[in-house]
Design an enzyme around this catalytic site. Structure first.
Site, short mmCIF file in Angstrom:
data_model
loop_
_atom_site.label_atom_id
_atom_site.label_comp_id
_atom_site.label_asym_id
_atom_site.label_seq_id
_atom_site.Cartn_x
_atom_site.Cartn_y
_atom_site.Cartn_z
N GLY A 13 22.42 55.22 41.19
CA GLY A 13 22.99 53.88 40.95
C GLY A 13 22.48 52.89 42.00
O GLY A 13 21.65 53.23 42.85
N ILE A 15 24.01 51.29 44.58
CA ILE A 15 24.35 51.64 45.97
C ILE A 15 23.79 53.01 46.30
O ILE A 15 23.20 53.22 47.36
CB ILE A 15 25.88 51.59 46.17
CG1 ILE A 15 26.39 50.14 46.04
CG2 ILE A 15 26.26 52.17 47.52
CD1 ILE A 15 27.90 49.99 46.14
N GLY A 92 31.14 56.77 40.93
CA GLY A 92 32.40 56.10 40.61
C GLY A 92 32.28 55.26 39.36
O GLY A 92 31.19 54.80 39.01
N ILE A 93 33.42 55.10 38.68
CA ILE A 93 33.45 54.27 37.47
C ILE A 93 34.66 53.34 37.53
O ILE A 93 35.59 53.58 38.30
CB ILE A 93 33.54 55.11 36.19
CG1 ILE A 93 34.84 55.95 36.14
CG2 ILE A 93 32.32 56.03 36.04
CD1 ILE A 93 35.13 56.59 34.79
N GLN A 149 43.96 45.77 43.59
CA GLN A 149 43.30 44.68 42.86
C GLN A 149 43.93 44.53 41.49
O GLN A 149 44.16 45.54 40.79
CB GLN A 149 41.79 44.94 42.74
CG GLN A 149 41.04 44.02 41.81
CD GLN A 149 41.00 42.56 42.27
OE1 GLN A 149 41.77 42.13 43.12
NE2 GLN A 149 40.12 41.78 41.68
N GLN A 152 43.31 46.96 38.38
CA GLN A 152 42.62 48.17 38.85
C GLN A 152 43.59 49.22 39.41
O GLN A 152 43.27 49.89 40.39
CB GLN A 152 41.59 47.81 39.92
CG GLN A 152 40.33 47.15 39.36
CD GLN A 152 39.15 47.32 40.29
OE1 GLN A 152 39.25 46.99 41.47
NE2 GLN A 152 38.05 47.86 39.79
N TYR A 155 41.67 52.55 39.44
CA TYR A 155 40.55 52.56 40.40
C TYR A 155 41.08 52.53 41.84
O TYR A 155 40.64 53.31 42.70
CB TYR A 155 39.65 51.36 40.11
CG TYR A 155 38.40 51.26 40.93
CD1 TYR A 155 37.25 51.94 40.56
CD2 TYR A 155 38.34 50.44 42.06
CE1 TYR A 155 36.08 51.82 41.29
CE2 TYR A 155 37.18 50.32 42.80
CZ TYR A 155 36.04 51.01 42.41
OH TYR A 155 34.89 50.88 43.14
N1 CAA Z 1 45.06 37.37 39.35
C1 CAA Z 1 46.19 36.89 38.78
N2 CAA Z 1 46.37 36.77 37.47
C2 CAA Z 1 45.39 37.18 36.66
C3 CAA Z 1 44.19 37.72 37.16
C4 CAA Z 1 44.04 37.79 38.56
N3 CAA Z 1 42.93 38.29 39.14
N4 CAA Z 1 43.40 38.07 36.12
C5 CAA Z 1 44.09 37.76 35.00
N5 CAA Z 1 45.28 37.21 35.32
C6 CAA Z 1 46.33 36.76 34.45
C7 CAA Z 1 45.82 35.83 33.37
O1 CAA Z 1 45.77 34.50 33.85
C8 CAA Z 1 46.89 35.99 32.29
O2 CAA Z 1 48.05 35.32 32.66
P1 CAA Z 1 49.09 34.78 31.55
O3 CAA Z 1 49.55 36.01 30.77
O4 CAA Z 1 50.16 34.13 32.33
O5 CAA Z 1 48.28 33.85 30.69
C9 CAA Z 1 47.18 37.48 32.40
O6 CAA Z 1 46.84 37.89 33.74
C10 CAA Z 1 46.33 38.26 31.43
O7 CAA Z 1 46.70 39.58 31.45
P2 CAA Z 1 45.89 40.61 30.59
O8 CAA Z 1 46.51 41.95 30.72
O9 CAA Z 1 45.71 40.08 29.20
O10 CAA Z 1 44.50 40.57 31.37
P3 CAA Z 1 43.07 40.53 30.75
O11 CAA Z 1 42.96 41.65 29.78
O12 CAA Z 1 42.70 39.19 30.33
O13 CAA Z 1 42.16 40.83 32.05
C11 CAA Z 1 41.19 42.29 33.65
C12 CAA Z 1 42.47 41.89 32.91
C13 CAA Z 1 40.14 42.84 32.67
C14 CAA Z 1 41.55 43.40 34.62
C15 CAA Z 1 40.63 41.07 34.39
O14 CAA Z 1 41.67 40.52 35.17
C16 CAA Z 1 39.47 41.41 35.30
O15 CAA Z 1 38.37 41.73 34.88
N6 CAA Z 1 39.71 41.32 36.63
C17 CAA Z 1 38.73 41.68 37.63
C18 CAA Z 1 38.96 43.10 38.07
C19 CAA Z 1 38.03 43.43 39.20
O16 CAA Z 1 37.96 42.76 40.22
N7 CAA Z 1 37.30 44.54 39.08
C20 CAA Z 1 36.40 44.93 40.09
C21 CAA Z 1 35.24 45.65 39.47
S1 CAA Z 1 34.00 45.96 40.66
C22 CAA Z 1 34.58 47.20 41.58
O17 CAA Z 1 35.57 47.77 41.32
C23 CAA Z 1 33.76 47.60 42.77
C24 CAA Z 1 34.53 47.56 44.02
O18 CAA Z 1 34.84 48.62 44.53
C25 CAA Z 1 34.86 46.27 44.65
#
Ligand code: CAA
Length: 248
Positions: A13, A15, A92-93, A149, A152, A155
């Site tokens: 991957g 990293i 990791g996933i 997070q 997550q 995760y």
């Molecule tokens: N903080 C606060 N509120 C949030 C939010 C956040 N980060 N993200 C979504 N919301 C809110 C929306 O505004 C919405 O609010 P309302 O219901 O009041 O309108 C609500 O949450 C939506 O909830 P859902 O369950 O419908 O959420 P969704 O399906 O639209 O999205 C998610 C959820 C897919 C997890 C999306 O928030 C997302 O992709 N977040 C990023 C997650 C992330 O950072 N992943 C890291 C991947 S990389 C990694 O993991 C590597 C590492 O080690 C760093």
């Protein structure tokens, strides 16, 4: 690292590849493990690319969520290359979802790939390392295991679990020359980050004091540092590499 055998899971991957290259540059004989059928796992192309970089590195396919398969692959690696001195768990996933939507499959898949795998691989090499009086275990966790997070729970639980595991085996290996450490990357330029929707990524970027995402090589160099013979007094640590996103 004169000829020490290093195994890097998730080694093909973004990293993982940089970890392999840094260990190779430090003189280790490096083996990468990847999950067959995933986009990152194309052994011939990866081995050829490393050859162009000046390294001889082999790839082994394995589903690390399966203990028996993992044990068989590690036995083959030991037979083909030699006893494992350095183990880097970087596989990791993610299966991001808010808890109210998270399915049992999303929960189990992440715990199996990220945490069960660390038990399985380490279980395969730890006894041998202790018997030989040298070992380096380096587990790749995440800033999100330290702070949680949104979206997550699976995760973050797996990544926080990794450090509990690390600290425990650090105590078990300490008298036998085996160190165990965690590296907790923040958001690093990789396909995993690019899979996060743009609006969320922009918010995350705004939380990083350094003002950018990290680069895979910035993890590679920390891993090589921890793997060095001279790092024997560092054990049970969790090294953050996150641009200041989380401090403490
Ligand atoms: N903080 C606060 N509120 C949030 C939010 C956040 N980060 N993200 C979504 N919301 C809110 C929306 O505004 C919405 O609010 P309302 O219901 O009041 O309108 C609500 O949450 C939506 O909830 P859902 O369950 O419908 O959420 P969704 O399906 O639209 O999205 C998610 C959820 C897919 C997890 C999306 O928030 C997302 O992709 N977040 C990023 C997650 C992330 O950072 N992943 C890291 C991947 S990389 C990694 O993991 C590597 C590492 O080690 C760093």
């Amino acid at each position: 690292m004169n000829g020490r055998v290093a195994v890097v899971t998730g080694g093909t991957g973004a990293i993982g590849t940089e970890i392999c290259k840094h260990l190779g540059a430090a003189g280790a004989r490096v083996v990468a493990v990847c999950l067959p059928g995933t986009p990152d796992c194309v052994p011939d192309a990866w081995e050829a690319a490393r050859q162009r970089d000046g390294y001889q590195m082999k790839v082994y396919g394995c589903d690390l969520a399966d203990f028996e398969q993992t044990a068989a692959v590690f036995a083959r690696i030991e037979q083909d290359i030699g006893p494992v001195d350095i183990l880097v768990n970087a596989a990791g996933i993610t299966r991001d979802a808010t808890l109210r939507k998270m399915t049992p499959d999303q929960w189990r898949a992440v715990i199996a790939a990220n945490l069960d795998s660390v038990y399985s691989t380490t279980r395969c090499v730890f006894g041998g390392m202790m018997d030989r009086g040298f070992g380096r275990i380096i587990n790749i966790s995440s800033v999100n295991g330290q702070k949680g997070q949104f979206g997550q729970a699976n995760y973050a639980a797996s990544k926080a679990g990794i450090h509990g595991f690390t600290m425990s085996i650090a105590r078990e290996g300490a008298r036998k020359g085996v160190t165990a450490n965690t590296v907790s990357p923040g958001y690093i330029e990789s396909p995993m980050i690019m899979a996060v929707p743009e609006e969320h990524r922009a918010k995350i970027m705004a939380e990083i004091p350094v003002g950018r995402f990290g680069r895979p090589e910035e993890i590679g160099r920390v891993v090589a540092f921890l793997a060095a013979e001279e790092s024997g007094f560092i054990t049970g640590a969790d090294i953050s590499v996150n641009g200041g996103q989380h401090m403490g």
